[in-house]
Design an enzyme around this catalytic site. Structure first.
Site, short mmCIF file in Angstrom:
data_model
loop_
_atom_site.label_atom_id
_atom_site.label_comp_id
_atom_site.label_asym_id
_atom_site.label_seq_id
_atom_site.Cartn_x
_atom_site.Cartn_y
_atom_site.Cartn_z
N TYR A 73 3.46 -5.74 36.67
CA TYR A 73 2.41 -6.05 35.76
C TYR A 73 2.73 -6.90 34.82
O TYR A 73 3.14 -6.63 33.65
CB TYR A 73 1.73 -4.55 35.30
N GLY A 229 -14.43 -2.97 44.80
CA GLY A 229 -14.29 -4.32 44.23
C GLY A 229 -12.85 -4.54 43.80
O GLY A 229 -12.17 -5.58 43.74
#
Length: 308
Positions: A73, A229
């Site tokens: 990340y 999504g």
């Protein structure tokens, strides 16, 4: 076998707590994926550092004690792990930081080859370095279609790292029931982390939810708000419908659609946690407040059920 159990309402969130092995966590945590950049995994998208730090401190102030992160990340100038260390170290005694290994990105931010079992130690040590810790609370082994057949080998390597004192607990990610059972033959598993949410359920999810409940293993979905999504964020639709039910139920509870998505997720069982990610301090408060929402069975049916 993990002996997770609901140990009661904490009086703050209204969502109860669960054990990750021997570590009690509140059922709504925080995902760190969106802290480094406004767009997840877009190396050119760089978040405001002070804002990301406020997100983390706001979460802890509100009682969140479960943060999910990973060394992959990052954006061009931000790393989720290093933001966590900067914002929260020295860490609160009850804070549980879960990370994951398996996926990798190169220095340019492009997805690289999945880690081999013999490379896991280096990835674990990188997470330790970035977080400034001597031992990781929970490490989730994420697998994909190619690496899932090797899950026993991967988890066996994590078990050796646990014996060496680098890891406290092991989780698995991206698995079905068969892969979970294979992993448990190598080491105790305290959690399963899979994509799951309103509008994003898959064949086998009901069986996996039941199996985790039976074993006392936490089911920790990612994309609980985003649903179908995914990394793009939440879609407007609820389950199979056109979103009208989601909007109507949100209005009835004076809540946002995102809060109803979280409430629906927690409704799936006391062993189900949520780790919604956000880069907005206000959204953190909204996510925590979702733990107090109680949906009726009629509302859950209107939104959609989990199919086997």
């Amino acid at each position: 076998m993990s002996h997770g159990r609901d140990i009661g309402d904490d009086g703050i969130h209204g969502d109860g707590t669960w054990l990750l092995g021997d570590l009690p966590v509140r059922r709504i945590g925080l995902g760190a994926m969106r802290l480094p950049g406004r767009i997840a995994f877009d190396n050119a998208s760089v978040a405001d550092r002070a804002r990301s730090v406020r997100v983390l401190r706001r979460a802890v102030d509100l009682g969140v004690n479960h943060i999910d992160t990973a060394a992959f990340y990052f954006s061009a100038r931000r790393s989720a792990n290093e933001l966590i260390a900067a914002a929260l170290a020295p860490y609160p005694d009850d804070l549980v930081i879960a990370t994951k290994v398996g996926p990798r990105r190169d220095r340019a931010g492009d997805w690289a080859e999945w880690a081999r079992p013999d490379e896991l130690r280096g990835d674990v040590e990188e997470n330790l370095r970035q977080l400034g810790r001597d031992r990781l609370d929970v490490v989730n082994m994420r697998v994909n279609e190619r690496t899932a057949p090797l899950i026993a080998e991967y988890v066996g390597e994590l078990a050796r790292l646990r014996e060496a004192g680098l890891i406290r607990h092991i989780g698995v990610s991206g698995v079905d029931v068969a892969a979970l059972d294979a992993a448990r033959k190598e080491a105790p598993v305290v959690c399963v982390q899979n994509p799951f949410g309103l509008g994003r359920t898959r064949p086998g999810d009901a069986e996996l939810l039941h199996r985790c409940a039976e074993l006392g293993i936490a089911f920790v979905p990612f994309f609980a708000i985003a649903g179908g999504g995914g990394h793009r964020g939440a879609e407007d639709t609820g389950g199979a419908g056109d979103g009208a039910a989601l909007a109507e139920i949100a209005a009835a509870h004076d809540a946002t659609p995102a809060q109803i998505r979280l409430a629906w997720t927690l409704h799936q069982g006391p062993h189900v946690l949520a780790i919604p990610g956000t880069g907005d301090p206000d959204h953190v408060a909204q996510n925590v407040a979702a733990g107090a929402i109680r949906l009726t069975e009629r509302e859950v049916r209107a939104l959609g059920t989990v199919n086997g």
